[in-house]
Design an enzyme around this catalytic site. Structure first.
Site, PDB file in Angstrom:
ATOM      1  N   HIS A 150       0.896  -1.103  -0.086  1.00  0.00           N
ATOM      2  CA  HIS A 150      -0.197   0.058  -0.001  1.00  0.00           C
ATOM      3  C   HIS A 150       0.929   1.284  -0.132  1.00  0.00           C
ATOM      4  O   HIS A 150       1.583   1.411   0.968  1.00  0.00           O
ATOM      5  CB  HIS A 150      -0.928   0.041   1.108  1.00  0.00           C
ATOM      6  CG  HIS A 150      -1.919   1.138   1.286  1.00  0.00           C
ATOM      7  ND1 HIS A 150      -3.180   1.128   1.671  1.00  0.00           N
ATOM      8  CD2 HIS A 150      -1.762   2.306   1.149  1.00  0.00           C
ATOM      9  CE1 HIS A 150      -3.952   2.150   1.582  1.00  0.00           C
ATOM     10  NE2 HIS A 150      -3.022   3.137   1.122  1.00  0.00           N
ATOM     11  N   HIS A 173     -10.492   1.276   1.800  1.00  0.00           N
ATOM     12  CA  HIS A 173     -10.423   2.108   2.603  1.00  0.00           C
ATOM     13  C   HIS A 173     -11.509   2.008   3.565  1.00  0.00           C
ATOM     14  O   HIS A 173     -12.765   2.529   3.136  1.00  0.00           O
ATOM     15  CB  HIS A 173     -10.285   3.589   2.081  1.00  0.00           C
ATOM     16  CG  HIS A 173     -10.166   4.516   3.287  1.00  0.00           C
ATOM     17  ND1 HIS A 173      -8.838   5.323   3.586  1.00  0.00           N
ATOM     18  CD2 HIS A 173     -10.739   5.049   4.255  1.00  0.00           C
ATOM     19  CE1 HIS A 173      -8.613   5.892   4.555  1.00  0.00           C
ATOM     20  NE2 HIS A 173     -10.325   5.847   4.867  1.00  0.00           N
ATOM     21  N   HIS A 201      -4.670  -0.664   5.800  1.00  0.00           N
ATOM     22  CA  HIS A 201      -4.211   0.191   6.898  1.00  0.00           C
ATOM     23  C   HIS A 201      -5.198  -0.093   7.998  1.00  0.00           C
ATOM     24  O   HIS A 201      -6.156   0.981   8.392  1.00  0.00           O
ATOM     25  CB  HIS A 201      -4.163   1.538   6.592  1.00  0.00           C
ATOM     26  CG  HIS A 201      -4.916   2.287   5.728  1.00  0.00           C
ATOM     27  ND1 HIS A 201      -6.719   2.278   5.893  1.00  0.00           N
ATOM     28  CD2 HIS A 201      -4.992   3.143   4.741  1.00  0.00           C
ATOM     29  CE1 HIS A 201      -6.953   2.804   5.041  1.00  0.00           C
ATOM     30  NE2 HIS A 201      -6.433   3.460   4.358  1.00  0.00           N
ATOM     31  N   ASP A 248       1.199   2.642   3.603  1.00  0.00           N
ATOM     32  CA  ASP A 248       0.512   3.760   3.334  1.00  0.00           C
ATOM     33  C   ASP A 248       1.257   5.010   3.474  1.00  0.00           C
ATOM     34  O   ASP A 248       0.644   6.178   4.003  1.00  0.00           O
ATOM     35  CB  ASP A 248      -0.692   3.753   4.293  1.00  0.00           C
ATOM     36  CG  ASP A 248      -1.824   4.757   3.981  1.00  0.00           C
ATOM     37  OD1 ASP A 248      -1.899   5.218   2.901  1.00  0.00           O
ATOM     38  OD2 ASP A 248      -2.419   5.238   5.038  1.00  0.00           O
TER      39      ASP A 248
END
Ligand code: NCD
Ligand code: ZN
Ligand code: ZN
Length: 349
Positions: free
Chosen positions: A13, A136, A174, A247
């Site tokens: 990511h 997300h 995440h 991320d």
């Protein structure tokens, strides 16, 4: 000097941005990671296979000579995405997944999905073609507290999607809560999660106790300590369902240190070193390789890297800021000394 040699890791990511800013941050990731899943939240979004291949070409053109790095591209899932586009993704090995942003949930999510039911035909096509959905996972409903938005997304949406599309491969990107970890553990092998290093290192006090510290502001926002401990257990506990996704999300200093600051932490500068620090303090350095280098490719059905990387236990100090196009960028742990140092990547014998 203590040394650690592991299979070359991948970042599942990553935000690279575009143009001059991308040229500045790309080497940080390309040095440490063999591959990275490149997030599509550019403006305008990377919405088609053609857009993704053009973006991939710009990334490879910006790659400094001598670095080997394979960008795994993703498409931004919108309410206009067609099931035919999914077939094109399935036929294109350089594009590996679609990314679902609930509209308004995070940076550049305006083009995201308002009504999940509208994308059910696309999810059906993804399930059929085996194309992973990267999520997300936060609701945007104003009445839901910002710290509860991940759990609310799971309860209201993710659980229903998983039931309706039992074969759909999904990554809860995440993951930040014990609730998210539990959902992934309770699901079948088709559901996994990435974990950032900043959510392993910090709880929400870093953001809010004593002063507002905007460089710790990211989405999903940092959570309370119990959740951080659940993430550490998930990352270091040996489950193949959890893997490395930084991320890393660079924003210019001026847009972080602002009355209306952007969400995102720039962690690529020392990503692997910081994960090593977390695993070491959890007494789990021997599990870093599976988390960083095995679980991700195994989930995506890709080969593990053949190169190795070497880290050593040696202190070094992160810079206060690094160049970022016309601006500067403050990395996570700016100006601080950390315990592990990346040494090199080694070719297989
Ligand atoms: N994580 C963040 O806080 N920001 C990301 C977007 C995202 O991954 O949600 C970004 O692109 O800046
Ligand atoms: Zn996100
Ligand atoms: Zn992201």
């Amino acid at each position: 000097m203590q040394r650690l040699t592991i299979t070359c890791p991948d970042d599942w990511h990553l935000h690279l941005r575009d143009g001059a800013a991308m040229r500045d941050v790309l080497p940080d990731s390309a040095r440490q990671f063999g591959r990275a899943v490149i997030m599509p939240n550019l403006k305008p979004p990377v919405a088609t296979v053609a857009d993704a291949l053009a973006y991939r070409r710009r990334i490879l053109d910006a790659l400094p000579a001598g670095l080997e790095f394979d960008p795994l591209m993703t498409l931004y899932l919108t309410e206009g995405t067609s099931p035919e586009e999914i077939r094109r993704v399935a036929d294109e090995s350089r594009v590996v997944a679609l990314k679902l942003y609930p509209a308004g949930a995070t940076t550049h999510s305006e083009a995201g999905v308002v009504s999940l039911e509208k994308i059910y035909p696309v999810l059906e096509a993804m399930e059929r073609h085996g194309v992973p959905l990267l999520v997300h996972g936060e609701v945007t409903a104003p009445e839901v507290d910002i710290f509860d938005r991940e759990k609310a997304f799971i309860d209201r949406h993710l659980a229903a999607i998983a039931l309706r599309f039992p074969g759909l491969r999904m990554v809860l990107e995440h993951v930040t809560t014990g609730d998210g970890v539990q959902f992934v553990k309770d699901s079948g092998p088709n559901i996994a999660a990435t974990i950032t290093v900043h959510h392993l290192l910090y709880n929400r006090n870093a953001l809010l106790a004593g002063a507002v510290r905007p460089h710790f502001y990211c989405l999903p926002v940092l959570k309370r300590e119990t959740h951080r401990l659940a993430l550490i257990e998930a990352a270091t506990g040996g489950s193949p369902k959890f893997f490395l996704g930084t991320d890393s999300a660079p924003h210019p200093r001026s847009q972080k240190e602002s009355a209306c600051g952007c969400a995102g932490c720039y962690t690529a500068r020392a990503a692997l070193e910081l994960y090593a620090t977390v695993f070491e303090s959890g007494g789990a350095l021997n599990r870093l390789e599976a988390f960083a280098s095995f679980n991700g490719p195994d989930f995506y059905g890709l080969p593990r890297n053949r190169t190795k990387v070497v880290l050593e236990r040696a202190e070094w100090q992160l810079p206060d800021a690094v160049p970022f196009g016309d601006e500067s960028l403050v990395p996570l742990k700016a100006g601080e000394t950390i315990a592990w140092r990346f040494v090199e990547r080694q070719q297989p014998e």
